[in-house]
Enzyme design. Structure first.
Site, short mmCIF file in Angstrom:
data_model
loop_
_atom_site.label_atom_id
_atom_site.label_comp_id
_atom_site.label_asym_id
_atom_site.label_seq_id
_atom_site.Cartn_x
_atom_site.Cartn_y
_atom_site.Cartn_z
N ARG A 129 -3.11 -11.61 3.88
CA ARG A 129 -4.44 -11.20 3.39
C ARG A 129 -4.63 -11.67 1.96
O ARG A 129 -3.73 -11.51 1.13
CB ARG A 129 -4.60 -9.68 3.40
CG ARG A 129 -4.65 -8.95 4.71
CD ARG A 129 -5.81 -9.23 5.64
NE ARG A 129 -7.10 -9.66 5.09
CZ ARG A 129 -8.05 -8.89 4.60
NH1 ARG A 129 -7.90 -7.59 4.55
NH2 ARG A 129 -9.20 -9.39 4.18
N HIS A 147 -7.48 -8.29 -2.42
CA HIS A 147 -8.78 -7.64 -2.20
C HIS A 147 -8.71 -6.18 -2.58
O HIS A 147 -7.64 -5.57 -2.61
CB HIS A 147 -9.23 -7.79 -0.75
CG HIS A 147 -8.32 -7.10 0.23
ND1 HIS A 147 -7.17 -7.66 0.70
CD2 HIS A 147 -8.38 -5.87 0.81
CE1 HIS A 147 -6.56 -6.83 1.52
NE2 HIS A 147 -7.28 -5.73 1.60
N HIS A 149 -10.69 -2.62 -1.36
CA HIS A 149 -11.60 -2.00 -0.38
C HIS A 149 -12.64 -1.15 -1.11
O HIS A 149 -12.29 -0.40 -2.04
CB HIS A 149 -10.82 -1.09 0.57
CG HIS A 149 -9.87 -1.83 1.47
ND1 HIS A 149 -10.22 -2.29 2.71
CD2 HIS A 149 -8.58 -2.21 1.30
CE1 HIS A 149 -9.19 -2.89 3.28
NE2 HIS A 149 -8.18 -2.86 2.43
N TYR A 198 0.84 -1.19 0.00
CA TYR A 198 0.00 0.00 0.00
C TYR A 198 0.88 1.25 0.00
O TYR A 198 1.95 1.27 0.61
CB TYR A 198 -0.88 0.05 1.25
CG TYR A 198 -2.05 -0.90 1.23
CD1 TYR A 198 -3.29 -0.49 0.77
CD2 TYR A 198 -1.92 -2.20 1.70
CE1 TYR A 198 -4.37 -1.35 0.77
CE2 TYR A 198 -3.01 -3.06 1.71
CZ TYR A 198 -4.22 -2.63 1.25
OH TYR A 198 -5.30 -3.48 1.26
N TYR A 230 -0.65 -9.73 0.76
CA TYR A 230 0.42 -9.20 1.61
C TYR A 230 0.33 -9.79 3.01
O TYR A 230 -0.74 -10.18 3.47
CB TYR A 230 0.39 -7.68 1.65
CG TYR A 230 -0.86 -7.08 2.21
CD1 TYR A 230 -1.03 -6.90 3.57
CD2 TYR A 230 -1.89 -6.70 1.35
CE1 TYR A 230 -2.19 -6.36 4.07
CE2 TYR A 230 -3.06 -6.16 1.86
CZ TYR A 230 -3.21 -5.99 3.20
OH TYR A 230 -4.36 -5.46 3.70
#
Lengths: 231, 194
Positions: free
Chosen positions: A152, A155, A157, A103, A142
């Site tokens: 995770r 995905h 958000h 991120y 990640y």
């Protein structure tokens, strides 16, 4: 018009111990019922005029000196209420990791490369049929600190406003066939019967030839009550 | 085909560049900021400020707070509602940019909507570790009479009402209402099933 209640058989509980952060952060006392007033029957409206030109194209809105790396995707779907009626002109905000699973957020310390040409944030507004559509890069998996060797699943958000603050929804879209879903306490915290609603579907019809793989993710918000409550 | 509600998932720790980018210094415009009312909006100017605490009493540094409120005359900026075009009534603030992990909103004090409720602000709370967002409300400590007649406050057990009242303080920089949110513990904030 009142909004139908939150369907607690569809939403995760506040405290789900396998997801460790919930233990000290989820409210523990019963929620107090609130009969909707004007404050809950209204909410902010952000239409097409609140969007920037590249807001719905994450493959372009973070470019500095080239194209972002990764697998281009196009994500689309319909936003409806529980009666299947389109939720029109509503804001859909998205954010995600880059193809390497990193991120942009400053506190993300995962040792995977940042992509100078990818921000990972975008937004769009639904049309008259409740459809949204945006381009992006398939996000990578990640690691995170919840438990030993925790990862995770891929995905994106999503944040939706809907017609009132009662229809507010923040959720995550997952990808079909991801082996990490079975191991992810955030996904698994969702009631079992409702989990499949969080997984997008690959679509060859949405896929754009020689350009981007297509995924469909339909979203259902709380609807108008069949029997409006008196205030 | 059934249309069942899409499940909620946590906002996670990395929402800032998507939802509150300007506040956190990312190169992306925000649709909503902590400034709910600028100088052009009429009404009593106030700042709402507070922190979010977890069950161990530690301030949460990755929460996002949203507020929705009427303007100084009690009008919501919703379709068919208010006519105060300069005022949208919606704000967002993360707790990750202040050294003390405070959130704040610069706004005007909402007027009573006219349905018997006391002046209030609707609050939605998001954070890592919160799988489904939580709803609460801010009422104002200098509205004791209106608060006493408010039907929503009346539905809350008397000993917990205080968790919904922001405390007024007057400082050099103007009127400040302090509103801390306790996710758990003895002083757990009242959250509503909206």
């Amino acid at each position: 018009m009142s909004t139908s209640p939150r369907d607690w058989s569809s939403h995760p509980p506040y405290v789900y111990p396998d997801y460790k952060s919930t233990v000290l952060r989820g409210p523990t006392r019963p929620l107090i019922p609130l009969k909707h007033t004007l404050s809950e029957r209204t909410g902010p409206v952000y239409g097409h005029d609140s969007l920037g030109a590249l807001d719905n194209d994450l493959t372009r809105n973070g470019r500095r000196n080239g194209e972002p790396l990764g697998e281009r995707i196009v994500v689309t779907g319909r936003v409806t209420d529980e009666a299947g009626r389109p939720v029109r002109n509503t804001l859909v905000e998205v954010w995600q990791a880059n193809a390497a699973g990193r991120y942009v957020h400053k506190v993300d310390q995962h040792d995977a490369p940042l992509d100078p040409n990818f921000l990972g944030g975008g937004r769009c507004v639904t049309d008259d049929e409740g459809r949204y559509r945006f381009y992006s890069i398939k996000p990578g998996a990640y690691p995170w600190g919840n438990h030993h060797n925790a990862w995770r699943p891929n995905h994106i958000h999503f944040s939706l406003l809907g017609p009132s603050i009662a229809t507010r929804l923040v959720t995550q879209m997952y990808f079909p066939g991801d082996p990490l879903l079975d191991l992810d306490p955030i996904f698994q915290g969702t009631p079992e019967a409702a989990r499949s609603r969080l997984i997008s579907k690959f679509s060859i019809d949405v896929t754009e030839p020689s350009f981007a793989l297509g995924y469909v993710f339909d979203i259902v918000l709380r609807g108008a009550s069949a029997t409006p409550m008196e205030v | 085909m059934a249309f069942r509600q899409t499940p909620s998932q946590t906002v996670g720790p990395y929402f800032a560049y998507g939802l509150t980018p300007q506040q956190y210094g990312y190169d992306f415009a925000s649709i909503a900021t902590p400034v709910v009312a600028d100088e052009t909006v009429s009404g009593q100017r106030i700042r709402i400020v507070g922190r979010v605490f977890d069950g161990a009493g530690a301030p949460v540094n990755d929460a996002m707070i949203e507020i929705w409120q009427a303007d100084g005359q009690g009008r919501y900026a919703a379709p068919g509602g208010a006519s105060n075009a300069a005022f949208r009534g919606f704000g967002r603030c993360g707790t990750g940019t202040d050294p003390q992990n405070r959130y704040f909103f610069d706004t005007v004090k909402p007027g009573a909507v006219g349905d018997g409720q006391a002046p209030h602000v609707a609050v939605t709370v998001f954070m890592r570790g919160l799988l489904t967002h939580a709803y609460t409300r801010i009422y104002f400590s200098d509205e004791a009479e209106a608060n006493a007649g408010d039907p929503v406050l009346a539905s809350v057990p008397a000993e917990r009402r205080d968790t919904l009242i922001a405390k007024r303080e007057e400082g050099d920089s103007g009127i400040v209402y302090r509103f801390d949110i306790h996710m758990q513990g003895e002083r757990e904030t009242v959250f509503f099933d909206v």
